[in-house]
Design an enzyme around this catalytic site. Structure first.
Site, PDB file in Angstrom:
ATOM      1  N   TYR A  55      31.392  40.484  38.072  1.00 14.39           N
ATOM      2  CA  TYR A  55      31.026  39.157  38.589  1.00 14.39           C
ATOM      3  C   TYR A  55      29.857  38.546  37.824  1.00 14.39           C
ATOM      4  CZ  TYR A  55      33.833  38.994  42.901  1.00 14.39           C
ATOM      5  OH  TYR A  55      34.844  38.908  43.816  1.00 14.39           O
ATOM      6  N   LYS A  75      37.031  53.490  37.229  1.00 19.14           N
ATOM      7  CA  LYS A  75      38.180  53.540  36.311  1.00 19.14           C
ATOM      8  C   LYS A  75      37.682  54.250  35.059  1.00 19.14           C
ATOM      9  CE  LYS A  75      42.419  52.463  35.099  1.00 19.14           C
ATOM     10  NZ  LYS A  75      43.629  53.016  35.737  1.00 19.14           N
ATOM     11  N   ASP A  85      42.863  52.627  40.931  1.00 17.58           N
ATOM     12  CA  ASP A  85      44.281  52.390  41.214  1.00 17.58           C
ATOM     13  C   ASP A  85      44.799  53.396  42.228  1.00 17.58           C
ATOM     14  OD1 ASP A  85      43.847  54.310  39.253  1.00 17.58           O
ATOM     15  OD2 ASP A  85      45.540  53.723  37.989  1.00 17.58           O
ATOM     16  N   ASP A 119      35.711  44.075  46.051  1.00 18.31           N
ATOM     17  CA  ASP A 119      36.284  42.831  46.572  1.00 18.31           C
ATOM     18  C   ASP A 119      37.765  43.027  46.863  1.00 18.31           C
ATOM     19  OD1 ASP A 119      36.396  40.008  47.165  1.00 18.31           O
ATOM     20  OD2 ASP A 119      37.407  39.757  45.233  1.00 18.31           O
ATOM     21  N   ASP A 136      39.830  43.578  50.830  1.00 20.31           N
ATOM     22  CA  ASP A 136      40.920  42.755  51.366  1.00 20.31           C
ATOM     23  C   ASP A 136      42.118  43.650  51.690  1.00 20.31           C
ATOM     24  OD1 ASP A 136      39.490  40.330  51.044  1.00 20.31           O
ATOM     25  OD2 ASP A 136      41.303  39.271  50.398  1.00 20.31           O
TER      26      ASP A 136
END
Ligand code: IPM
Ligand code: MG
Length: 357
Positions: free
Chosen positions: A141, A192, A224, A248, A252
């Site tokens: 970000y 990752k 993942d 983020d 969700d």
């Protein structure tokens, strides 16, 4: 106690849900004998309309003076032009950064009554009680460079950068460990590291922090794989700590476990007492003005505000219990499969505050 709370209703359903959360705070303050004062300021699209910027100086100044900040949501179709220089989201991102709120706590604990509201099978949801700690002021970000340029040959390229220092990783991972020590004593650090250099640093720092906390189990998981396990083995997670964008996305996704995005609160914390509290959902422009949005994400964020910024755990628990009971007794907004209005949901919580455990 006395406290000064800045309210940032923002856009869309923001003003409706913040009004209900404020009324709940007032009811708790009356019952427990606290004096809460409020200042309301603009942020996001409504601030762009009034001041030409998503984070006006008066808003930021008020937040710097506040004991805590309660925010609704920012954004909407009116300000969605991708070419626009000013965007509502800049208000929220700028505020998080300016206040140094580097850790975003997003608890997910499905209410037993809402298991059927989730598309997942109930047996996958039973016993789920996890907390995502999302790094909030770094990562993809905020990394530099960040640019878009059109070259002489007509091709256009855009760059975002995933950047972390060891210190930025350490402080948020250390907080995750402290939080885990008051829970089931397990931290899942998500990265990752098989691909990204920043993730290899993340993993190395997380392991080093883990050495200072021998009583807490640390596992590393690739993002993942974590995305999949959140849907298949969510019960196994206790505290998840991860990069800004990973967090983020994963939160969700985790909201599906809770039956609705409308249920989930969050707390954004830094090194000081003042935090920013907001539901994890957006401004839901399609619901705005209809009085049907679910205010529980914001009301539960107000509970987190009492716990983390004002150090009033009993008051926070009173709100959480009342919200739990309201849902338990079937007071459900449309997103939960019911018909209760925003106001009715707020009133149902307030009506159940008095009943101490
Ligand atoms: C969130 C939101 C924000 C984010 C947006 C509105 C900028 O999605 O709080 O999760 O991406 O952080
Ligand atoms: Mg989000």
């Amino acid at each position: 106690m006395k406290a000064n709370i800045v309210l940032l209703p923002g856009d869309g359903i923001g003003p409706e849900i913040v009004a209900e959360a404020r009324a709940v705070l007032d009811a708790v303050a009356a019952e427990f004998g606290h004096a809460l004062s409020y200042e309301t300021h603009l942020i996001g699209g409504s601030a762009i309309d009034a001041h030409g910027t998503a984070l006006p100086e008066v808003t930021l100044e008020a937040c710097r003076r506040a004991d805590a900040i309660l925010l609704g949501a920012v954004g909407g179709p009116k300000w969605d032009d991708p070419a626009a220089k000013v965007r509502p989201e800049q208000g929220l991102l700028g505020l998080r950064k300016a206040m140094g709120l580097y850790a975003n706590l997003r608890p997910v604990k499905p209410h037993p009554r809402l298991l059927s509201a989730s598309p997942l099978r109930p047996e996958r949801l039973e016993g789920v009680d996890l907390l995502v700690v999302r790094e909030l002021t770094g990562g993809l970000y905020f990394g530099q460079p960040r640019l878009r340029e059109t070259r002489a040959d007509g091709t256009t390229r855009a760059v975002d950068t995933l950047e972390y220092t060891d210190a930025e990783i350490r402080r948020v991972v250390a907080l995750a460990f402290r939080l885990a020590s008051g829970r089931r004593k397990k931290v899942t650090s998500v990265d990752k590291a098989n691909v990204l250099e920043s993730s290899r640093l993340w993993r190395q720092v997380a392991s080093a922090v883990g050495k200072d906390h021998p009583a807490i189990a640390l596992e590393h998981q690739l993002v993942d794989s974590c995305a999949m396990r959140l849907l298949t083995h969510a019960r196994e997670f206790d505290v998840i700590v991860t990069e800004n964008l990973f967090g983020d996305i994963l939160t969700d996704e985790a909201a599906v476990l809770a039956g609705s995005l409308g249920m989930l609160p969050s707390a954004s914390l830094g090194d000081g007492k003042c935090g920013l509290y907001e539901p994890i959902h957006g401004s839901a422009p399609d619901l705005a003005g209809k009085g049907i949005a679910n205010p529980l994400g914001t009301i539960l964020s107000a509970a987190m505000l009492l716990r983390h910024s004002l150090e009033l755990p009993a008051e926070a628990a009173a709100i959480e219990r009342a919200a739990f009971r309201a849902v338990d007794e079937g007071v459900l907004s449309a997103d939960l499969g019911g018909r209760a209005s925003t106001r009715e949901m707020g009133e149902a919580v307030r009506a159940r505050l008095g009943s101490h455990a």
